[in-house]
Design an enzyme around this catalytic site. Structure first.
Site, PDB file in Angstrom:
ATOM      1  N   GLU A  66       0.807  -1.205   0.000  1.00 23.78           N
ATOM      2  CA  GLU A  66       0.000   0.000   0.000  1.00 23.78           C
ATOM      3  C   GLU A  66       0.852   1.272   0.000  1.00 23.78           C
ATOM      4  OE1 GLU A  66      -3.299   0.127  -0.430  1.00 23.78           O
ATOM      5  OE2 GLU A  66      -3.107  -2.015  -0.751  1.00 23.78           O
ATOM      6  N   HIS A  73      -0.313   7.384  -6.296  1.00 20.94           N
ATOM      7  CA  HIS A  73      -1.523   8.196  -6.184  1.00 20.94           C
ATOM      8  C   HIS A  73      -1.227   9.624  -5.750  1.00 20.94           C
ATOM      9  CE1 HIS A  73      -4.824   5.331  -6.989  1.00 20.94           C
ATOM     10  NE2 HIS A  73      -3.873   4.456  -6.742  1.00 20.94           N
TER      11      HIS A  73
END
Length: 346
Positions: A66, A73
């Site tokens: 993650e 992102h």
């Protein structure tokens, strides 16, 4: 040998030694580690903290996956005309806005997890922390390249506008349309940037290897319980997921041969991933104003295993897409059909 010749030779040798010493000069930090630039010393306490407390003592687990996803992102929110600072930490500073973007679905968990670390390490900006954590985290995965890390991203002053990122459900032609902006395409080894918590993209999620490119090329099977809310297609193995975008890129005539070249090319994958991450991690930043702290990044362990078909599969299960070259011949692991367990949390 004349006196003049001897004097000249000695001068050359002395100059060479001075030059060599200057090149190899290291700074010893208060923590005892050494680095080429004193400005990088602030990173060692952060390195120790995140390895122990964010990545569970150096595991290639869910927090690594993650954290790597978060580097993308945060960085991809950039446009010369619409705004957005790129890799500037805006996804942290303006989390309420950016985590609500459809393309950032699910990213709020790792933003929340990293928040306490960012707040505890104010010697660097959130933009630096996000990219540093991604570069450090991936080194826990055997086979990963040692990534570049540049220090000096300014604090974000505004949120990224919406719709600058790519959604998992988009097809390859839309992903290809975003490449000129970020100038990279390689996802990376072993599907490390998982889009669904605990659900891997290949059978070796704890290793930075080429299995992702092999298994994406396998013919898919629809398994009960595979939803479509994040755009996954049918998967080749129980417990695994496949994004429609990945399936499309692996079979698109413009990218199929490049995708296939990654199937057994570990060194090729490492080099391309490192180059892509170098570009992505500095989107919106002036590299000439940043400090190269790459020597703080740990050296990853070598890859474990060799490219193979999952147990229960044969070359007939490969869906050939590259028109100019056959898919590399691979053998399958012995045993019953492979079932992939979830990625354990860190």
């Amino acid at each position: 040998m004349t006196l003049n010749t001897l004097s000249t030779l000695l001068l050359v040798i002395a100059t060479a030694r001075i030059t060599s010493a200057g090149i190899s000069k290291r700074v010893t930090c208060p923590t005892g580690q050494t680095t080429a630039n004193e400005a990088c010393c602030v990173l060692f306490p952060i390195l120790d903290d995140i390895q122990e407390n964010l990545f569970d003592g150096g595991e290639c687990g869910e927090e690594v996956h993650e954290s790597l996803r978060l580097t993308f992102h945060d960085a991809i929110g950039f446009s010369p005309t619409k705004g957005g600072g790129g890799a500037d930490g805006s996804i942290f500073y303006f989390a309420d806005i950016e985590t609500a973007f459809p393309a950032n679905n699910g990213i709020d968990e790792i933003v929340h997890t990293q928040t306490s670390f960012i707040n505890n390490h104010t010697t660097i900006t959130a933009g630096d922390f996000i990219q540093f954590a991604g570069a450090v985290g991936v080194t826990n995965c055997p086979g990963a390249p040692r990534l570049e890390f540049l220090l000096g991203r300014p604090k974000a002053t505004a949120a990224s506008p919406p719709w600058l990122g790519t959604r998992a459900s988009r097809h390859s032609y839309k992903h290809l349309g975003t490449v000129p902006r970020g100038q990279f395409l390689t996802r990376g080894g072993s599907g490390l940037a998982s889009f669904v918590t605990g659900v891997p993209f290949d059978s070796t999620p704890g290793i930075f290897d080429t299995q992702f490119f092999i298994e994406t090329q396998l013919r898919g099977i629809v398994f009960p319980g595979n939803g479509s809310n994040v755009g996954e297609a049918e998967a080749p193995l129980h417990g695994e997921m496949r994004l429609l975008s990945d399936s499309s890129l692996a079979r698109d005539s413009r990218t199929a041969c490049a995708w296939q070249s990654m199937a057994v090319g570990q060194a090729n994958l490492q080099a391309k991933f490192k180059a892509a991450m170098s570009k992505m991690a500095t989107i919106g930043n002036d590299r000439s104003k940043m400090v190269d702290c790459s020597d703080v990044i740990p050296v990853p362990k070598p890859v474990v295993g060799t490219p193979h078909l999952p147990a229960g599969k044969t070359m007939n299960d490969i869906e050939q897409a590259c028109a100019s070259a056959a898919f590399p011949s691979l053998t399958a692991d012995p045993g019953p059909a492979t079932s992939v367990p979830p990625v354990p949390p860190s």
